[in-house]
Design a protein around this motif. Sequence first.
Motif, PDB file in Angstrom:
ATOM      1  N   ASP A   7     -30.159  29.672  -4.493  1.00  0.00           N
ATOM      2  CA  ASP A   7     -30.516  29.763  -3.074  1.00  0.00           C
ATOM      3  C   ASP A   7     -30.427  28.393  -2.396  1.00  0.00           C
ATOM      4  OD1 ASP A   7     -30.943  32.456  -3.504  1.00  0.00           O
ATOM      5  OD2 ASP A   7     -33.130  32.320  -3.463  1.00  0.00           O
ATOM      6  N   ARG A 106     -32.143  34.098   4.588  1.00  0.00           N
ATOM      7  CA  ARG A 106     -31.304  35.248   4.245  1.00  0.00           C
ATOM      8  C   ARG A 106     -32.168  36.472   4.454  1.00  0.00           C
ATOM      9  NH1 ARG A 106     -29.713  35.144  -1.594  1.00  0.00           N
ATOM     10  NH2 ARG A 106     -31.814  35.949  -1.786  1.00  0.00           N
ATOM     11  N   GLU A 110     -29.117  41.331   3.277  1.00  0.00           N
ATOM     12  CA  GLU A 110     -27.927  40.535   3.589  1.00  0.00           C
ATOM     13  C   GLU A 110     -27.625  39.596   2.430  1.00  0.00           C
ATOM     14  OE1 GLU A 110     -28.237  38.562   7.362  1.00  0.00           O
ATOM     15  OE2 GLU A 110     -28.450  40.445   8.459  1.00  0.00           O
ATOM     16  N   THR A 111     -26.369  39.189   2.325  1.00  0.00           N
ATOM     17  CA  THR A 111     -25.980  38.275   1.255  1.00  0.00           C
ATOM     18  C   THR A 111     -25.791  36.853   1.742  1.00  0.00           C
ATOM     19  OG1 THR A 111     -23.653  38.816   1.588  1.00  0.00           O
ATOM     20  CG2 THR A 111     -24.851  40.104  -0.076  1.00  0.00           C
ATOM     21  N   SER A 112     -25.586  36.669   3.042  1.00  0.00           N
ATOM     22  CA  SER A 112     -25.293  35.326   3.545  1.00  0.00           C
ATOM     23  C   SER A 112     -26.556  34.622   4.045  1.00  0.00           C
ATOM     24  CB  SER A 112     -24.256  35.389   4.668  1.00  0.00           C
ATOM     25  OG  SER A 112     -24.758  36.116   5.761  1.00  0.00           O
TER      26      SER A 112
END
Length: 138
Positions: A7, A106, A110-112
């Motif tokens: 992260d 994030r 969501e992944t972004s």
Amino acid sequence: MHQEHEDVSAAIDGELRLLDPVVRLSRSLAETLLDPEFVEIGASGRRWTYEEMVIALPGLDGGGSDSPRYEPSGMTGVVLGPGLVHLTYETVIGGGRARRSSLWRRRAGETSWRMYYHQATPVPAGEGPGTAPRPGSA
């Protein structure tokens, strides 16, 4: 611990991309890295919203092949909670230094990662990197 490292790395990657002139000149690239609720308090003291930033970014310092580039140093990060990373670092551009702090988030599902908040504080002339202010000078 592995996820926290991933992260922080993702937030650092996003931060470095936002300092890249190619990204700064492209509204569509900047929009993928800035959270729709983004707010910045710039080194000038100005408050920027998401829309103001994506419009102004190409004309700000660090954008364009002929303008000075940001030189970041000492970038570190910490996970504050699920989906929230805090980064701190210093930059030099055109002889001016600033200490910077960013929150990257994030959202669930969501992944972004996107920059949610950013603040820059000018470093007084003559103060060395990582130098603590003198007592009573803050």
